[in-house]
Design an enzyme around this catalytic site. Structure first.
Site, PDB file in Angstrom:
ATOM      1  N   HIS A   1       0.820  -1.216   0.000  1.00  0.00           N
ATOM      2  CA  HIS A   1       0.000   0.000   0.000  1.00  0.00           C
ATOM      3  C   HIS A   1       0.854   1.268   0.000  1.00  0.00           C
ATOM      4  O   HIS A   1       0.426   2.309   0.503  1.00  0.00           O
ATOM      5  CB  HIS A   1      -1.030  -0.024   1.137  1.00  0.00           C
TER       6      HIS A   1
ATOM      7  N   GLU B   1       4.889  -4.541   9.000  1.00  0.00           N
ATOM      8  CA  GLU B   1       3.446  -4.509   8.746  1.00  0.00           C
ATOM      9  C   GLU B   1       2.996  -5.685   7.870  1.00  0.00           C
ATOM     10  O   GLU B   1       1.804  -5.970   7.775  1.00  0.00           O
ATOM     11  CB  GLU B   1       3.047  -3.183   8.093  1.00  0.00           C
TER      12      GLU B   1
ATOM     13  N   HIS C   1      -1.714   5.290   9.105  1.00  0.00           N
ATOM     14  CA  HIS C   1      -0.343   5.812   9.216  1.00  0.00           C
ATOM     15  C   HIS C   1      -0.335   7.185   9.870  1.00  0.00           C
ATOM     16  O   HIS C   1       0.153   8.170   9.305  1.00  0.00           O
ATOM     17  CB  HIS C   1       0.295   5.908   7.833  1.00  0.00           C
TER      18      HIS C   1
ATOM     19  N   HIS D   1      10.676  -2.792   3.872  1.00  0.00           N
ATOM     20  CA  HIS D   1      11.080  -1.389   3.792  1.00  0.00           C
ATOM     21  C   HIS D   1      11.359  -0.851   5.187  1.00  0.00           C
ATOM     22  O   HIS D   1      10.832  -1.352   6.172  1.00  0.00           O
ATOM     23  CB  HIS D   1      10.046  -0.509   3.087  1.00  0.00           C
TER      24      HIS D   1
END
Lengths: 116, 282
Positions: B12, B241, B59, B194
């Site tokens: 995402h 995540e 977020h 990431h």
């Protein structure tokens, strides 16, 4: 503060408590009126959130590495980059202590700019 | 009863949405990623889901640190895209399936998961981008209703990967006990590797990402048994995540068929993936 995984600041209790005001200030920038206030008088906007001199200095100088050291979390402080444009890769490079081009090449495997 | 027709996985990364907004999908940076999403869209078009249960994390947009639910279920009729600081994006609002949301909450609590119940909330790129990848960006309305499942993967303590997997098992029973004829997909979102913070920023791990895409289908028990620290070490502080894909996987049968799998690195600073799973018996 020592990281259990090297060079990887987890947003744990001590970090999020330390950075709460800094992150709250940045979170405020989701509101267009606060973005205008930040642009108009950054110092006054930062004072509204009770930031310390050290925290204000980190924000004013757009020192991403220092903001994270002070408990800032990228998801919040990134909102500052909507006002002072900075790409995520530039913010990453700054924290890695690398220039942007080296960061893109060495960390992300990108071809050097201009060769694409 | 409603039917679970598939489990989908997708990154995402917000810059995927920005690339679509700015018409950059065919640039050198983005083409290799966008070239691989077609089969995912084709699967959705051919299988016509009515509802997407989207497992994602906010977020720092809809939730601040003042209130952090570990799991929260959207029970609203409508979800607007949120202004993350750059102004709201030009995409339609999402129509919610409030009844299914409430039903999921009921089944969760009966099964000893105790989520936050949310009736008014806006949604950020964590939900938007996977919807755009699978359904395209519609002019006026999305072709499915959504049930957002919010997972806290930002502020520690974040949930255990095994707990995410168990949540998926409960979600499966909730979907299949819902009185209706809806065709439902569960979308696990986030990742892949990431790291956006600290001196290790820019870390990616393509080898671990490819193993993840393989094992989330073939050996999810291995991924559910990893610790949170394993996720951070293997996939980066934000790549952790990825454990949200376990919610999707837990909703599927033990044996699944991989209908599509795509991986490209880097999308901005992230290993980006897309996955389509069907139950073998489906």
């Amino acid at each position: 503060m020592e990281d259990r995984i090297p060079d990887t600041p987890l947003f744990d209790r001590s970090r999020q408590r330390r950075g709460y005001r800094l992150n709250k200030m940045a979170m405020g920038l989701v509101d267009p009126a606060n973005r205008d206030a930040f642009r108009a008088d950054e110092e006054a906007y930062l004072d509204r959130f009770g930031l310390s001199a050290e925290e204000k200095q980190a924000v004013r100088t757009r020192n991403w590495q220092e903001m994270v050291r002070l408990g800032g979390n990228v998801f919040y402080i990134l909102k500052i980059s909507a006002i002072s444009p900075a790409r995520m890769t530039e913010i990453g490079a700054h924290q890695a202590g690398m220039d942007h081009e080296s960061f893109l090449r060495d960390r992300l495997g990108k071809k050097p700019a201009g060769s694409q | 009863m409603a039917t679970l027709i598939g489990g989908l996985g997708s990154s995402h990364v917000p810059s995927i949405g920005a690339a679509m907004d700015k018409g950059l999908t065919q640039t050198d940076d983005w083409k290799p990623f966008f070239d691989g999403i077609g089969p995912g869209r084709d699967w959705v078009a051919a299988n016509r889901p009515d509802v997407a249960v989207v497992v994602f994390n906010d977020h720092g947009n809809s939730f601040f640190l003042d209130k952090v639910p570990t799991f929260a279920i959207g029970c609203a009729e409508r979800y607007d895209p949120i202004d993350e600081g750059w102004g709201p994006r030009a995409i339609p609002s999402f129509e919610g399936h409030a009844d299914l949301g409430w039903h999921v909450v009921d089944r969760m609590v009966e099964n000893r998961f105790d989520p936050m119940i949310v009736q008014e909330i806006e949604v950020d790129h964590g939900l938007q981008v996977p919807m755009e990848l699978f359904f395209g960006k519609p002019e006026t309305a999305w072709p499915v209703r959504v049930v957002p499942v919010f997972v806290n993967v930002i502020q520690y303590p974040i949930p255990l990967p095994s707990r995410c997997y168990e949540l998926g098992q409960v979600l499966r029973r909730a979907i299949e006990s819902f009185p209706g004829d809806e065709r439902v997909v569960v979308i696990g979102t986030g990742g892949l590797s990431h790291q956006l913070q600290g001196a290790r920023a820019g870390f990616t791990n393509p080898e671990a990402d490819r193993e993840f895409l393989r094992d989330i289908a073939a050996n999810p028990g291995r991924l559910a048994a990893l610790s949170r620290e394993d996720y951070v070490r293997l996939f980066g502080s934000e790549g952790a995540e990825l454990m949200m894909w376990l919610v999707m996987r837990g909703a599927m049968d033990p044996e699944v068929v991989v209908k599509h799998s795509h991986y490209y690195v880097p999308a901005s600073m992230t290993g980006a993936g897309m996955l389509v799973l069907e139950n073998r018996a489906a």
